[in-house]
Enzyme design. Structure first.
Site, PDB file in Angstrom:
ATOM      1  N   ALA A 147      30.981  68.194  36.551  1.00  0.00           N
ATOM      2  CA  ALA A 147      31.965  67.987  35.481  1.00  0.00           C
ATOM      3  C   ALA A 147      32.886  69.202  35.332  1.00  0.00           C
ATOM      4  CB  ALA A 147      31.260  67.732  34.159  1.00  0.00           C
ATOM      5  N   PRO A 148      34.174  68.970  35.032  1.00  0.00           N
ATOM      6  CA  PRO A 148      34.850  67.699  34.759  1.00  0.00           C
ATOM      7  C   PRO A 148      35.340  66.948  35.998  1.00  0.00           C
ATOM      8  CG  PRO A 148      36.361  69.512  34.389  1.00  0.00           C
ATOM      9  CD  PRO A 148      35.058  70.136  34.791  1.00  0.00           C
ATOM     10  N   GLY A 149      34.880  67.337  37.170  1.00  0.00           N
ATOM     11  CA  GLY A 149      35.126  66.508  38.352  1.00  0.00           C
ATOM     12  C   GLY A 149      36.351  66.857  39.179  1.00  0.00           C
ATOM     13  N   LYS A 154      36.660  69.189  41.469  1.00  0.00           N
ATOM     14  CA  LYS A 154      36.311  69.365  42.887  1.00  0.00           C
ATOM     15  C   LYS A 154      35.733  68.068  43.455  1.00  0.00           C
ATOM     16  CE  LYS A 154      35.688  74.318  42.372  1.00  0.00           C
ATOM     17  NZ  LYS A 154      35.622  74.338  40.901  1.00  0.00           N
ATOM     18  N   ASP A 161      19.443  67.504  35.995  1.00  0.00           N
ATOM     19  CA  ASP A 161      19.429  68.847  36.556  1.00  0.00           C
ATOM     20  C   ASP A 161      19.498  68.718  38.083  1.00  0.00           C
ATOM     21  OD1 ASP A 161      18.579  71.342  37.556  1.00  0.00           O
ATOM     22  OD2 ASP A 161      17.469  71.730  35.714  1.00  0.00           O
ATOM     23  N   ASP A 207      29.219  74.602  42.916  1.00  0.00           N
ATOM     24  CA  ASP A 207      30.203  75.312  42.088  1.00  0.00           C
ATOM     25  C   ASP A 207      29.417  75.722  40.842  1.00  0.00           C
ATOM     26  OD1 ASP A 207      32.790  76.186  41.359  1.00  0.00           O
ATOM     27  OD2 ASP A 207      33.083  74.381  40.149  1.00  0.00           O
ATOM     28  N   CYS A 252      33.475  80.980  39.110  1.00  0.00           N
ATOM     29  CA  CYS A 252      34.703  81.546  38.535  1.00  0.00           C
ATOM     30  C   CYS A 252      34.327  82.816  37.775  1.00  0.00           C
ATOM     31  CB  CYS A 252      35.456  80.534  37.677  1.00  0.00           C
ATOM     32  SG  CYS A 252      34.485  79.795  36.374  1.00  0.00           S
TER      33      CYS A 252
HETATM   34  C1  SAM Z   1      31.655  75.531  36.823  1.00  0.00           C
HETATM   35  S1  SAM Z   1      31.319  74.023  36.047  1.00  0.00           S
HETATM   36  C2  SAM Z   1      31.710  72.862  37.296  1.00  0.00           C
HETATM   37  C3  SAM Z   1      33.177  72.566  37.466  1.00  0.00           C
HETATM   38  C4  SAM Z   1      33.398  71.416  38.428  1.00  0.00           C
HETATM   39  N1  SAM Z   1      32.767  71.669  39.711  1.00  0.00           N
HETATM   40  C5  SAM Z   1      34.870  71.134  38.641  1.00  0.00           C
HETATM   41  O1  SAM Z   1      35.452  71.663  39.614  1.00  0.00           O
HETATM   42  O2  SAM Z   1      35.461  70.385  37.865  1.00  0.00           O
HETATM   43  C6  SAM Z   1      29.580  73.991  36.061  1.00  0.00           C
HETATM   44  C7  SAM Z   1      28.969  72.685  35.587  1.00  0.00           C
HETATM   45  O3  SAM Z   1      27.570  72.712  35.891  1.00  0.00           O
HETATM   46  C8  SAM Z   1      26.860  72.025  34.890  1.00  0.00           C
HETATM   47  N2  SAM Z   1      25.448  72.458  35.028  1.00  0.00           N
HETATM   48  C9  SAM Z   1      24.847  73.561  34.550  1.00  0.00           C
HETATM   49  N3  SAM Z   1      23.562  73.621  34.944  1.00  0.00           N
HETATM   50  C10 SAM Z   1      23.347  72.533  35.724  1.00  0.00           C
HETATM   51  C11 SAM Z   1      22.217  72.034  36.434  1.00  0.00           C
HETATM   52  N4  SAM Z   1      21.051  72.675  36.429  1.00  0.00           N
HETATM   53  N5  SAM Z   1      22.338  70.868  37.111  1.00  0.00           N
HETATM   54  C12 SAM Z   1      23.530  70.191  37.125  1.00  0.00           C
HETATM   55  N6  SAM Z   1      24.636  70.627  36.464  1.00  0.00           N
HETATM   56  C13 SAM Z   1      24.546  71.772  35.782  1.00  0.00           C
HETATM   57  C14 SAM Z   1      27.571  72.452  33.617  1.00  0.00           C
HETATM   58  O4  SAM Z   1      27.317  71.555  32.562  1.00  0.00           O
HETATM   59  C15 SAM Z   1      29.048  72.439  34.078  1.00  0.00           C
HETATM   60  O5  SAM Z   1      29.625  71.191  33.836  1.00  0.00           O
END
Ligand code: SAM
Length: 296
Positions: A110-112, A114, A159, A176, A228
């Site tokens: 999220a938010p998707g 990538k 997770d 990411d 980031c």
């Molecule tokens: C840096 S953001 C991702 C941005 C996304 N890749 C984009 O480009 O739009 C990190 C995301 O990882 C999620 N997150 C954190 N821990 C996680 C886990 N253990 N498993 C899956 N998602 C997780 C967070 O809720 C957040 O939405």
């Protein structure tokens, strides 16, 4: 204002003038979504509304030089002709280089932005399994993927450590990783106050997720690890530790600044140079780190 912790780190890494590098204003940027429209048709349609300039280091990215309207409120945006996305974020997906028949895992979706670009580069073929742990963030993820016409994505709210339970082996994995966001000070000014406990919290998750990624990536497959954050603790130190422990090697990334091989005077594997860093004041993107890992 910054936390004392960050001031100390940034001065050690970038010198007294660190603000020029990490606080610079960056133009908004968009990615043309070729799942919905060709670049040529899009540029013809949008030229009366938005003045654009190509981002040379991306395939479909453009800086917004001037816009008559909010770029998130045009008909073309709502039709999914473009996504609003940072250049380094686009570039990370280009380095993943997903192919039409790949099985791809996106571990933090999220938010998707990538995920949707992976879908675009795969031309809606093959399959992407995308994990996201946060229920609220699932809503924006779902709506972005729908608007952008991505049809090869299976969303799982869980997770990403549980991706192991799928018993699959992936050709390509994007991690990411959740991070302190210290490279996104323009967008998230509160990131200036991150301190050691925030870094410890994030690095624990980063390690767990990268370990999972290595376990379920095909031999010969590729993992992109990105954040980031501009702190070596979340980037070079993690990659260095994994290079020593696992059967992996790094692949060269073309664009960006060489990653640190001696941050704070601590010597790391020379191979770490192959990873790249992005800075607002230099690459007109958010602060970003990308490592390209081949699983042996
Ligand atoms: C840096 S953001 C991702 C941005 C996304 N890749 C984009 O480009 O739009 C990190 C995301 O990882 C999620 N997150 C954190 N821990 C996680 C886990 N253990 N498993 C899956 N998602 C997780 C967070 O809720 C957040 O939405």
């Amino acid at each position: 204002m910054y936390s004392e912790y960050l001031i100390k780190k940034y001065k050690a890494l970038f010198g007294e003038n660190f603000r020029e590098l990490i606080e610079a204003n960056i133009p908004k940027s968009i990615r043309v979504n070729t799942l919905k429209i060709s670049v040529e048709d899009f540029l013809n349609k949008i030229k009366e509304k938005i003045l654009l300039k190509k981002i040379e280091y991306t395939k479909y990215g453009f800086y917004v030089i001037h816009s008559k309207y909010s770029i998130g409120a045009t008909v073309e945006y709502l039709l999914g002709y473009y996504a609003i996305q940072d250049p380094a974020s686009m570039y990370a997906v280009e380095e993943l280089d997903p192919k039409q028949n790949d099985l791809v895992l996106d571990m933090a979706s999220a938010p998707g932005m990538k995920t949707s670009y992976i879908s675009q580069l795969m031309n809606n073929k093959g399959c992407i399994i995308a994990f996201e742990i946060n229920r609220n963030r699932m809503k924006s993820l779902r709506s972005n993927l729908t608007r952008l016409g991505c049809k090869n994505v299976i969303l799982i709210r869980d997770d990403a450590k549980n991706a192991k339970k799928l018993n699959l082996e992936f050709d390509k994995i994007l991690l990411d990783a959740p991070c302190t966001g210290t490279g996104t000070l323009n967008k998230n000014p509160e990131a200036r106050f991150k301190d050691e406990k925030d870094v410890l919290y994030c690095t624990k998750i980063q390690r767990e997720l990268l370990r999972t990624a290595i376990e379920i990536c095909k031999s010969g497959g590729r993992i992109i690890y990105s954040t980031c954050s501009l702190l070596p603790e979340e980037n070079e130190f993690i990659i260095n530790e994994f290079l020593e422990k696992y059967d992996i090697k790094l692949e060269r990334i073309n664009f960006g600044d060489e990653a640190f091989v001696k941050p704070y005077g601590i010597e790391l594997c020379d191979e770490i140079r192959k990873c790249k860093r992005f800075y607002p004041g230099k690459h007109l993107s958010q602060g970003f780190f990308i490592a390209k890992i081949k699983v042996l």
